[in-house]
Design a protein around this motif. Structure first.
Motif, PDB file in Angstrom:
ATOM      1  N   CYS A  89       0.848  -1.192   0.000  1.00  0.00           N
ATOM      2  CA  CYS A  89       0.000   0.000   0.000  1.00  0.00           C
ATOM      3  C   CYS A  89       0.888   1.248   0.000  1.00  0.00           C
ATOM      4  CB  CYS A  89      -0.910   0.001   1.216  1.00  0.00           C
ATOM      5  SG  CYS A  89      -1.919   1.496   1.348  1.00  0.00           S
ATOM      6  N   CYS A  92      -0.058   3.336   3.658  1.00  0.00           N
ATOM      7  CA  CYS A  92       0.363   2.846   4.981  1.00  0.00           C
ATOM      8  C   CYS A  92       1.591   1.937   4.902  1.00  0.00           C
ATOM      9  CB  CYS A  92      -0.788   2.108   5.665  1.00  0.00           C
ATOM     10  SG  CYS A  92      -1.313   0.589   4.862  1.00  0.00           S
ATOM     11  N   ALA A  94       1.991  -1.086   4.080  1.00  0.00           N
ATOM     12  CA  ALA A  94       1.777  -2.476   4.489  1.00  0.00           C
ATOM     13  C   ALA A  94       1.673  -3.364   3.258  1.00  0.00           C
ATOM     14  CB  ALA A  94       0.505  -2.578   5.321  1.00  0.00           C
ATOM     15  N   VAL A  96      -0.273  -5.953   1.497  1.00  0.00           N
ATOM     16  CA  VAL A  96      -1.672  -6.363   1.609  1.00  0.00           C
ATOM     17  C   VAL A  96      -2.160  -7.003   0.317  1.00  0.00           C
ATOM     18  CG1 VAL A  96      -2.268  -4.573   3.300  1.00  0.00           C
ATOM     19  CG2 VAL A  96      -2.504  -4.110   0.865  1.00  0.00           C
ATOM     20  N   CYS A 140      -6.983  -0.582   0.015  1.00  0.00           N
ATOM     21  CA  CYS A 140      -6.213  -1.233   1.075  1.00  0.00           C
ATOM     22  C   CYS A 140      -7.166  -1.652   2.193  1.00  0.00           C
ATOM     23  CB  CYS A 140      -5.155  -0.271   1.619  1.00  0.00           C
ATOM     24  SG  CYS A 140      -4.225  -0.912   3.025  1.00  0.00           S
ATOM     25  N   ASN A 142      -6.328  -2.257   5.218  1.00  0.00           N
ATOM     26  CA  ASN A 142      -5.866  -1.682   6.488  1.00  0.00           C
ATOM     27  C   ASN A 142      -6.314  -0.237   6.651  1.00  0.00           C
ATOM     28  OD1 ASN A 142      -4.603  -4.045   7.151  1.00  0.00           O
ATOM     29  ND2 ASN A 142      -2.580  -3.374   6.526  1.00  0.00           N
ATOM     30  N   CYS A 143      -5.953   0.605   5.686  1.00  0.00           N
ATOM     31  CA  CYS A 143      -6.219   2.046   5.829  1.00  0.00           C
ATOM     32  C   CYS A 143      -7.414   2.506   4.997  1.00  0.00           C
ATOM     33  CB  CYS A 143      -4.976   2.855   5.456  1.00  0.00           C
ATOM     34  SG  CYS A 143      -4.457   2.681   3.736  1.00  0.00           S
TER      35      CYS A 143
END
Length: 153
Positions: A89, A92, A94, A96, A140, A142-143
């Motif tokens: 990503c 962030c 990460a 993913v 993403c 996560n974010c």
């Protein structure tokens, strides 16, 4: 032409156009390997280090500095299409697997318009129900930021 060409300078007693005759006879053995060779008449002194190890060579090799260039960056172009993609990503940082979501785009509206013009006006709403006519948005997990969008057009 009146005979053979004149001999080169320094070629006394030798016919012109032929290589110089060796000074050693055929019966003499070659000098043994690994020992310094004596200078032969008509040839220069033996070259230092040619066929013989140099003095201090191991010491030179121990102090050799190797300069390595900066590695080139490999750019991996990922294709964001219909399926989720394993990527990093950009928001962030990460690693993913993207979450995909289908959204109505230009292609679905064009199919709807073509169906209306052809006379299939009851069928013109089908492109809004079929995922194969919609655009795909990768985000993403996560974010929740949008990473990429794949348009059908």
């Amino acid at each position: 032409m009146s005979g053979p060409p004149p001999p080169y300078p320094g070629e006394k007693g030798q016919e012109a156009g032929y290589p110089p005759q060796p000074q050693q006879g055929y019966g003499q053995p070659p000098p043994p390997q690994g020992y310094p060779q004596a200078a032969q008449p008509g040839y220069g002194p033996p070259q230092q280090g040619y066929g013989q190890p140099q003095q201090g060579y191991a010491q030179q090799q121990a102090h050799t500095t190797v300069v390595v260039g900066q590695p080139t960056a490999t750019v991996l172009v990922q294709q964001f299409r219909e399926a989720p993609v394993n990527t990093a990503c950009p928001h962030c940082r990460a690693q993913v697997i993207t979450a995909t979501q289908y959204e109505t785009g230009t292609f679905a509206w064009i199919i709807c318009l073509v169906l209306c013009i052809v006379g299939c006006w009851p069928c013109c709403l089908i492109p809004f129900c079929v995922d194969g006519c919609k655009d795909v948005t990768h985000s993403c997990p996560n974010c929740k930021q949008v990473i990429s969008r794949w348009n059908r057009m």
